[in-house]
Design a protein around this motif. Structure first.
Motif, PDB file in Angstrom:
ATOM      1  N   SER A 126      -4.941   9.732  -2.235  1.00 50.53           N
ATOM      2  CA  SER A 126      -5.117   9.224  -3.602  1.00 50.53           C
ATOM      3  C   SER A 126      -5.493   7.757  -3.471  1.00 50.53           C
ATOM      4  O   SER A 126      -4.950   7.037  -2.632  1.00 50.53           O
ATOM      5  CB  SER A 126      -3.817   9.347  -4.401  1.00 50.53           C
ATOM      6  OG  SER A 126      -3.496  10.703  -4.604  1.00 50.53           O
ATOM      7  N   TRP A 127      -6.412   7.323  -4.311  1.00 50.95           N
ATOM      8  CA  TRP A 127      -6.876   5.937  -4.284  1.00 50.95           C
ATOM      9  C   TRP A 127      -6.519   5.277  -5.604  1.00 50.95           C
ATOM     10  O   TRP A 127      -6.689   5.874  -6.665  1.00 50.95           O
ATOM     11  CB  TRP A 127      -8.382   5.880  -4.060  1.00 50.95           C
ATOM     12  CG  TRP A 127      -8.790   6.376  -2.701  1.00 50.95           C
ATOM     13  CD1 TRP A 127      -8.990   7.673  -2.325  1.00 50.95           C
ATOM     14  CD2 TRP A 127      -9.020   5.586  -1.532  1.00 50.95           C
ATOM     15  NE1 TRP A 127      -9.335   7.745  -0.998  1.00 50.95           N
ATOM     16  CE2 TRP A 127      -9.359   6.473  -0.490  1.00 50.95           C
ATOM     17  CE3 TRP A 127      -8.979   4.228  -1.282  1.00 50.95           C
ATOM     18  CZ2 TRP A 127      -9.656   6.028   0.794  1.00 50.95           C
ATOM     19  CZ3 TRP A 127      -9.282   3.787   0.001  1.00 50.95           C
ATOM     20  CH2 TRP A 127      -9.618   4.676   1.030  1.00 50.95           C
ATOM     21  N   THR A 128      -6.053   4.036  -5.536  1.00 49.74           N
ATOM     22  CA  THR A 128      -5.668   3.275  -6.713  1.00 49.74           C
ATOM     23  C   THR A 128      -6.341   1.911  -6.667  1.00 49.74           C
ATOM     24  O   THR A 128      -6.232   1.204  -5.663  1.00 49.74           O
ATOM     25  CB  THR A 128      -4.135   3.068  -6.747  1.00 49.74           C
ATOM     26  OG1 THR A 128      -3.501   4.342  -6.667  1.00 49.74           O
ATOM     27  CG2 THR A 128      -3.712   2.365  -8.021  1.00 49.74           C
ATOM     28  N   SER A 172      -5.083   3.217  -0.663  1.00 46.44           N
ATOM     29  CA  SER A 172      -4.934   4.669  -0.569  1.00 46.44           C
ATOM     30  C   SER A 172      -3.545   4.975  -0.033  1.00 46.44           C
ATOM     31  O   SER A 172      -2.876   4.104   0.512  1.00 46.44           O
ATOM     32  CB  SER A 172      -6.005   5.279   0.330  1.00 46.44           C
ATOM     33  OG  SER A 172      -5.747   4.962   1.682  1.00 46.44           O
TER      34      SER A 172
END
Length: 176
Positions: free
Chosen positions: A112-114, A137
């Motif tokens: 997941s990338w933020t 990530s």
């Protein structure tokens, strides 16, 4: 020497019940191992130039696609920063602030990338010459980021004509 039929049969039965080493089945095994080293990378697009439209509006460059990859189980941190505002290449006393905007534009893999810091603007007059945006990530994967850079104009008639440049540096590090 005379053998009885019963004796021959008994001897044959005894020999048949003893395992024969030459006839036993054997197996072998072989292990194959691939060592996958840790790898992180960031790929910057080519240099880009625009011509000012002579308005007082900020001059936005087209979004630039940066590719970030990391096979680190704990993920990576990525930062995009400019150390200086836009500076006139002929007379460095003329400067304009730079604005950075970061957006995720696709991913591959389980991570997941933020986007942690989506926008930042330099303020050379306020002693903040650079701007920085960042993302992270939480695992293995690849991300495509769009980085939009803007030349802050304010009043078009208050700075010298010429070429103004700044450099954005992308940095990727493994999460601890």
């Amino acid at each position: 020497m005379k053998f009885s039929k019963l004796g021959v049969l008994a001897a044959f039965a005894m020999l048949a019940s003893v395992p024969c080493a030459a006839m036993a089945a054997t197996t072998g095994t072989q292990t194959f191992t691939v060592i996958v080293p840790e790898s992180i990378s960031i790929v910057a697009p080519n240099a880009v130039t625009i011509t000012h439209d002579k308005s007082d509006l900020a001059q936005k460059f087209p979004a630039q696609a940066w590719v970030v990859k990391g096979n680190i189980k704990k993920g990576v941190n990525v930062a995009f920063a400019t150390a200086t505002p836009f500076v006139n290449t002929e007379d460095t006393s003329f400067k304009r602030d730079a604005k950075l905007e970061l957006a995720l534009n696709g991913k591959q893999g389980p991570a997941s990338w933020t986007v942690e810091v989506p926008t930042d603007t330099s303020n050379y007059a306020g002693n903040k010459p650079g701007a920085s945006v960042s993302a992270k990530s939480d695992g293995v994967g690849r991300a495509n980021f769009d980085l939009t850079v803007s030349f802050i104009t304010e009043d078009f008639n208050l700075f010298a004509a010429g070429d103004y440049t700044t450099t954005v540096t992308g940095t990727i590090t493994a999460n601890p």
